[in-house]
Design an enzyme around this catalytic site. Structure first.
Site: not given
Ligand code: IPE
Ligand code: IPE
Ligand code: MG
Length: 248
Positions: A27, A75, A214
């Site tokens: 993330d 997503n 963990e």
């Molecule tokens: C979790 O991240 C999904 C992936 C890393 C693919 P998100 O960015 O989608 O999660 P939330 O929205 O912060 O919970």
């Molecule tokens: C994780 O990064 C990648 C996916 C969920 C596909 P994000 O796109 O969620 O990045 P943030 O959380 O907006 O920074």
């Molecule tokens: Mg994210």
């Protein structure tokens, strides 16, 4: 192990006590780009480089299974341009890494609702899975259009269907039978779950499988996540006492 990790860090890692399965919630790509006043897409591109780094590191140190959360069922709700770009980056990754996976004896597998992915991505995925299918060096599991609840719903449908057809007695259903109907069939549960970019949540990842995993959460944004920090997390993991509900 690669010399880019400081020797002091390397020395503290006990290679005889490595986790058998590591899962990562990758993330923070969007925030990484926003911090640099760049489009979120740039963050996803930089995120793909971090994937390469971590896959290589796992292969090098001998982690048997690595599961990466690349795209969740939720997503799909993101703006169309972001979803389309993520899918094309995914296809690019599958095509560009195929040879390295073959050379390094890595088997690629996907978990999630694969039928929801665009056809060109599914073709690249199938090609890479077919060409790496017999590899035994490491299993790289990509969670794509993955949701823990959808997985549990799919499992429930499968078991209910068997019960309806008289193939299974509902009274004889066990945790093993449930686990056998999940996308992770045949794999041990993750020993370690890492989430980058600081959110203290699971976001629908591997709900059943992380019962005794963990958890390690780092504030580092995924594109900045590298080998050194990864090894430090492994060292932290090796110091933890896992009890599984028992006494010490
Ligand atoms: C979790 O991240 C999904 C992936 C890393 C693919 P998100 O960015 O989608 O999660 P939330 O929205 O912060 O919970
Ligand atoms: C994780 O990064 C990648 C996916 C969920 C596909 P994000 O796109 O969620 O990045 P943030 O959380 O907006 O920074
Ligand atoms: Mg994210």
């Amino acid at each position: 192990m690669n010399s880019s990790v400081s020797p002091a860090v390397n020395d503290r890692l006990d290679v005889s006590k490595l986790p058998g399965h590591i899962a990562i919630i990758m993330d923070g790509n969007g925030r990484w780009a926003e911090k640099r006043l760049m489009n979120r897409i740039k963050g996803h591109q930089a995120g793909a480089d971090a994937v390469r780094r971590i896959v290589r590191t796992c292969r090098e140190i001998g982690i048997p299974i690595l599961t990466l959360y690349a795209f969740s069922t939720e997503n799909w709700q993101r703006p169309e341009i972001e979803v389309t770009t993520l899918m094309s980056l995914l296809k690019k990754f599958l095509d560009s890494e195929r040879n390295e996976m073959i050379e390094n004896n890595i088997r690629l597998n996907a978990i999630g609702q694969i039928d929801k992915l665009p056809e060109d991505v599914r073709t690249s995925l199938k090609r890479t899975m077919d060409l790496t299918g017999k590899n035994k060096g490491m299993l790289l599991n990509l969670a794509l259009s993955y949701g823990g609840r959808a997985e549990i719903v799919d499992m429930t449908k499968a078991i209910a269907g068997k019960a309806r057809d008289g193939k299974i007695d509902p009274d004889s259903i066990t945790a093993e039978i449930v686990a056998d109907q999940l996308y992770t069939r045949g794999m041990p549960d993750p020993d370690l779950l890492i989430r980058t970019s600081g959110e203290l949540r699971i976001s629908n990842f591997l709900l059943w499988q992380i019962a005794y995993t963990e958890i390690f959460i780092t504030d580092t944004l995924w594109p900045d996540f590298g080998k050194d920090e990864f090894i430090r997390i492994l060292i932290d993991f090796q110091r933890r006492e896992r009890r599984f509900g028992n006494v010490r």
